[in-house]
Design a protein around this motif. Structure first.
Motif, PDB file in Angstrom:
ATOM      1  N   MET A   1       0.853  -1.203   0.000  1.00 22.65           N
ATOM      2  CA  MET A   1       0.000   0.000   0.000  1.00 22.65           C
ATOM      3  C   MET A   1       0.889   1.253   0.000  1.00 22.65           C
ATOM      4  O   MET A   1       1.872   1.300   0.708  1.00 22.65           O
ATOM      5  N   LEU A  27       2.335  -1.100  16.541  1.00 23.24           N
ATOM      6  CA  LEU A  27       3.627  -1.781  16.521  1.00 23.24           C
ATOM      7  C   LEU A  27       4.744  -0.870  17.037  1.00 23.24           C
ATOM      8  O   LEU A  27       5.725  -1.336  17.602  1.00 23.24           O
ATOM      9  N   PRO A  40      16.336   2.463  13.244  1.00 15.14           N
ATOM     10  CA  PRO A  40      17.053   3.287  12.261  1.00 15.14           C
ATOM     11  C   PRO A  40      16.240   3.664  11.021  1.00 15.14           C
ATOM     12  O   PRO A  40      16.811   4.122  10.039  1.00 15.14           O
ATOM     13  N   ALA A  41      14.922   3.485  11.071  1.00  9.38           N
ATOM     14  CA  ALA A  41      14.104   3.626   9.850  1.00  9.38           C
ATOM     15  C   ALA A  41      14.286   4.975   9.135  1.00  9.38           C
ATOM     16  O   ALA A  41      14.248   5.034   7.911  1.00  9.38           O
ATOM     17  N   PHE A  45      17.269  11.204   7.201  1.00  9.29           N
ATOM     18  CA  PHE A  45      16.233  12.226   6.998  1.00  9.29           C
ATOM     19  C   PHE A  45      16.397  13.346   8.035  1.00  9.29           C
ATOM     20  O   PHE A  45      16.753  13.097   9.178  1.00  9.29           O
ATOM     21  N   TYR A 297       6.762   7.658   9.579  1.00 10.91           N
ATOM     22  CA  TYR A 297       7.151   6.496   8.758  1.00 10.91           C
ATOM     23  C   TYR A 297       6.374   6.482   7.448  1.00 10.91           C
ATOM     24  O   TYR A 297       6.954   6.362   6.372  1.00 10.91           O
ATOM     25  N   VAL A 301       8.698   7.354   4.211  1.00 11.59           N
ATOM     26  CA  VAL A 301       9.297   6.156   3.610  1.00 11.59           C
ATOM     27  C   VAL A 301       8.545   5.749   2.349  1.00 11.59           C
ATOM     28  O   VAL A 301       7.319   5.795   2.311  1.00 11.59           O
ATOM     29  N   GLY A 302       9.297   5.346   1.343  1.00 12.49           N
ATOM     30  CA  GLY A 302       8.670   4.881   0.098  1.00 12.49           C
ATOM     31  C   GLY A 302       8.267   6.029  -0.804  1.00 12.49           C
ATOM     32  O   GLY A 302       8.150   7.167  -0.362  1.00 12.49           O
ATOM     33  N   LYS A 303       8.070   5.681  -2.063  1.00 13.06           N
ATOM     34  CA  LYS A 303       7.671   6.706  -3.037  1.00 13.06           C
ATOM     35  C   LYS A 303       6.200   6.513  -3.354  1.00 13.06           C
ATOM     36  O   LYS A 303       5.669   5.418  -3.216  1.00 13.06           O
TER      37      LYS A 303
ATOM     38  N   THR B  70      11.615  -4.724   9.155  1.00  8.35           N
ATOM     39  CA  THR B  70      11.266  -3.603   8.263  1.00  8.35           C
ATOM     40  C   THR B  70      11.921  -2.292   8.679  1.00  8.35           C
ATOM     41  O   THR B  70      12.490  -1.584   7.846  1.00  8.35           O
ATOM     42  N   LEU B  71      11.843  -1.961   9.981  1.00 10.94           N
ATOM     43  CA  LEU B  71      12.368  -0.671  10.428  1.00 10.94           C
ATOM     44  C   LEU B  71      13.894  -0.626  10.412  1.00 10.94           C
ATOM     45  O   LEU B  71      14.496   0.403  10.679  1.00 10.94           O
ATOM     46  N   TYR B  72      14.519  -1.767  10.104  1.00 12.29           N
ATOM     47  CA  TYR B  72      15.983  -1.857  10.079  1.00 12.29           C
ATOM     48  C   TYR B  72      16.527  -2.016   8.663  1.00 12.29           C
ATOM     49  O   TYR B  72      17.720  -2.177   8.481  1.00 12.29           O
ATOM     50  N   LEU B  76      15.180   1.877   2.939  1.00 10.89           N
ATOM     51  CA  LEU B  76      13.854   2.473   3.132  1.00 10.89           C
ATOM     52  C   LEU B  76      13.681   3.803   2.402  1.00 10.89           C
ATOM     53  O   LEU B  76      12.573   4.198   2.079  1.00 10.89           O
ATOM     54  N   SER B  77      14.804   4.503   2.150  1.00 11.84           N
ATOM     55  CA  SER B  77      14.678   5.787   1.462  1.00 11.84           C
ATOM     56  C   SER B  77      14.674   5.611  -0.056  1.00 11.84           C
ATOM     57  O   SER B  77      14.469   6.560  -0.792  1.00 11.84           O
ATOM     58  N   ILE B  79      13.158   2.627  -1.712  1.00 12.82           N
ATOM     59  CA  ILE B  79      12.156   1.706  -2.229  1.00 12.82           C
ATOM     60  C   ILE B  79      10.945   2.424  -2.807  1.00 12.82           C
ATOM     61  O   ILE B  79      10.712   3.593  -2.518  1.00 12.82           O
ATOM     62  N   GLY B  80      10.174   1.694  -3.607  1.00 15.18           N
ATOM     63  CA  GLY B  80       8.942   2.250  -4.164  1.00 15.18           C
ATOM     64  C   GLY B  80       7.829   2.147  -3.140  1.00 15.18           C
ATOM     65  O   GLY B  80       7.691   2.996  -2.274  1.00 15.18           O
ATOM     66  N   LEU B  81       7.074   1.068  -3.202  1.00 21.40           N
ATOM     67  CA  LEU B  81       5.975   0.888  -2.255  1.00 21.40           C
ATOM     68  C   LEU B  81       6.520   0.686  -0.850  1.00 21.40           C
ATOM     69  O   LEU B  81       7.513   0.009  -0.648  1.00 21.40           O
ATOM     70  N   GLN B  82       5.788   1.283   0.080  1.00 20.10           N
ATOM     71  CA  GLN B  82       6.251   1.251   1.454  1.00 20.10           C
ATOM     72  C   GLN B  82       6.052  -0.128   2.095  1.00 20.10           C
ATOM     73  O   GLN B  82       4.948  -0.654   2.059  1.00 20.10           O
ATOM     74  N   PRO B  83       7.084  -0.705   2.669  1.00 25.02           N
ATOM     75  CA  PRO B  83       6.860  -2.010   3.315  1.00 25.02           C
ATOM     76  C   PRO B  83       6.050  -1.877   4.598  1.00 25.02           C
ATOM     77  O   PRO B  83       6.183  -0.892   5.327  1.00 25.02           O
ATOM     78  N   LYS B  84       5.192  -2.856   4.817  1.00 20.93           N
ATOM     79  CA  LYS B  84       4.325  -2.855   5.994  1.00 20.93           C
ATOM     80  C   LYS B  84       5.148  -3.282   7.211  1.00 20.93           C
ATOM     81  O   LYS B  84       5.887  -4.261   7.158  1.00 20.93           O
ATOM     82  N   VAL B  85       5.015  -2.512   8.269  1.00 18.97           N
ATOM     83  CA  VAL B  85       5.686  -2.881   9.517  1.00 18.97           C
ATOM     84  C   VAL B  85       4.879  -4.005  10.162  1.00 18.97           C
ATOM     85  O   VAL B  85       3.653  -3.950  10.191  1.00 18.97           O
ATOM     86  N   ARG B  86       5.561  -5.042  10.623  1.00 17.87           N
ATOM     87  CA  ARG B  86       4.860  -6.167  11.245  1.00 17.87           C
ATOM     88  C   ARG B  86       5.342  -6.337  12.678  1.00 17.87           C
ATOM     89  O   ARG B  86       6.208  -5.611  13.150  1.00 17.87           O
TER      90      ARG B  86
END
Lengths: 304, 179
Positions: A1, A27, A40-41, A45, A297, A301-303, B70-72, B76-77, B79-86
């Protein structure tokens, strides 16, 4: 998404995106419960908190949220800056933009400035409150706190009591909570109610607002309203609208109590209620940080 | 994407996991202070199996946690679609423990690196092992696995799919090719 690369209000945000953001906030609470409350996400930035209007909890909450995600943070306070010498919002923001800022967290006393800033800067802008118009992260943390207590907002009645007319918190909650299935009733004296509040029904009758309510949100009564003749006196407001133990009994048993702060104890609510087990006021503050980490976040993050 | 071949079937996956479980016990000299942490998504299913096998062989249940990296991630700067944090849930103290990180495939090593960072933020294990069902090569970082189900030389145009009963309805390792 994918997610909108800004949060000015909830336009452009679908219910699924909002729910996903709130799930991310859940989370993030796990991160905040760790001995090392940092991930470190957002390394690399730089985030600027640009507050042309005073704030303590919102600014600190955002700054801590950004730091917990490893972003660099610069803080700008309008009162001690070149805007006090007459520089416009646009020039101030464009100046900051030359210094490599990646995202702006913006608070202004004028409605609409975050929208303008988003056009001027072409960078993520998060609205931390603009005039009476919107305060989306407050509404998100309110929704998050309500979900934590009530499980779901589907079909739930949420009463908002106080100075609705001047409240960006009420406006943003009226925009957000119905999207999550809640029914919002806003209540206050006629002089402090707008003619129309999208997403909410309005009433001047406190009992009607509170009856069968699943949760009650009380807003700060701003004393300057009296100077402008909107209220006859504080004692009169207290007599008609202060949330007391007896009046809270109109709501459903155990209905939680929220307040965005800062509170005027014994004005808009009985001071003892603020400290009762039904009060989620401190929980709202704690949740604010997790919600703002999730917003940063998703916005950064992401485009798209 | 085109299917090329089935590398491991259900029995072969089972045998590989049994062997890894024995190797973990052997290398750790038993189950003292041992625990497993599965990396989302299939690493969790594989870690659960290893915990069950270790219990069957040694008569002791060792703790297990789940880890989201994911947060590691270091991209992350970009990528295209944002990965879902789990969810990350390690409901025990990892200080002083021997942790077996479990993942399905070891490829560039970037996930393993992120998992090491994520784990170390939770405490200070005495030892961290890495267990994977498939090592397909092409490392971009100086990382190796301690326990490997199957070493599988691949080209970069190939995709290794690990399927588990819990996530996909069957246990298998398959090789696919991107056109």
């Amino acid at each position: 998404m994918s997610f909108p690369k800004h949060l000015l209000d909830f336009q452009g945000w679908s219910r699924a995106q909002i729910e996903s953001l709130l799930e991310t906030a859940r989370l993030m609470q796990e991160v905040l419960a760790r001995p090392v409350k940092k991930v470190p996400a957002l390394t690399g930035f730089t985030v600027a908190t640009v507050f042309f209007e005073p704030s303590t909890r919102t600014r600190i909450s955002f700054e801590l949220a950004a730091r917990r995600m490893s972003a660099d943070v610069v803080s700008f306070a309008g009162a001690t800056s070149s805007t006090a010498k007459g520089e416009t919002y646009r020039d101030t923001l464009r100046t900051l933009d030359q210094m490599g800022i990646d995202a702006y967290i913006l608070r202004t006393d004028a409605a609409g400035v975050p929208h303008q800033a988003h056009r001027w800067l072409k960078k993520p802008v998060i609205n931390a409150g603009d005039g009476w118009r919107a305060h989306p992260t407050q509404a998100l943390l309110d929704a998050f706190t309500l979900l934590e207590r009530l499980g779901s907002l589907e079909g739930k009645k949420i009463a908002i009591v106080g100075d609705i007319l001047h409240s960006r918190v009420a406006r943003s909650n009226a925009e957000l909570l119905p999207r999550l299935g809640a029914q919002v009733v806003a209540c206050g004296p006629a002089t402090l109610l707008p003619a129309h509040l999208p997403g909410a029904s309005l009433t001047t009758r406190l009992q009607e607002a509170l009856e069968e309510a699943d949760a009650v949100m009380v807003l700060r009564l701003q004393k300057e309203r009296m100077d402008r003749g909107l209220l006859p006196s504080i004692p009169e407001y207290i007599a008609g609208y202060q949330l007391t133990e007896a009046r809270l009994a109109w709501a459903k048993p155990e209905a939680p109590l929220l307040h965005p702060g800062p509170m005027n104890r014994d004005v808009e609510l009985e001071g003892t209620l603020a400290d009762s087990t039904r009060s989620l006021v401190e929980r709202q503050v704690a949740n604010g940080q997790a919600v703002r980490m999730a917003v940063l976040y998703h916005v950064l993050v992401g485009k798209q | 994407m085109t299917f090329k071949s089935r590398i491991l079937n259900q029995d072969e996956v089972r045998r590989a996991l049994i062997r890894i479980a024995h190797e973990v016990i052997e290398k750790n000299k038993g189950t003292d202070r041992l625990c497993f942490v599965g990396i989302h998504t299939r690493g969790i299913s594989l870690a659960k199996r290893l915990v069950e096998l270790v219990e069957r062989f040694e008569g002791k249940r060792v703790p297990m946690g789940i880890l989201d990296i994911t947060l590691y991630r270091d991209d992350l700067s970009e990528i295209g679609l944002q990965p879902k944090v789990r969810e990350t849930r390690i409901p025990f103290d990892i200080n002083g423990k021997a942790v077996v990180l479990v993942d399905d495939v070891l490829y560039t090593g970037r996930t393993a690196r992120a998992a090491l960072d994520a784990l170390i933020d939770q405490g200070r294990p005495s030892r961290i092992y890495l267990a994977v069902l498939v090592d397909r090569g092409h490392r971009e970082l100086p990382i190796r696995a301690d326990f490997v189900g199957k070493n599988l030389p691949t080209s970069r145009a190939e995709v290794v799919k690990v399927k588990t009963q819990e996530d996909d309805g069957e246990d298998a390792v398959e090789l696919w090719e991107v056109p």
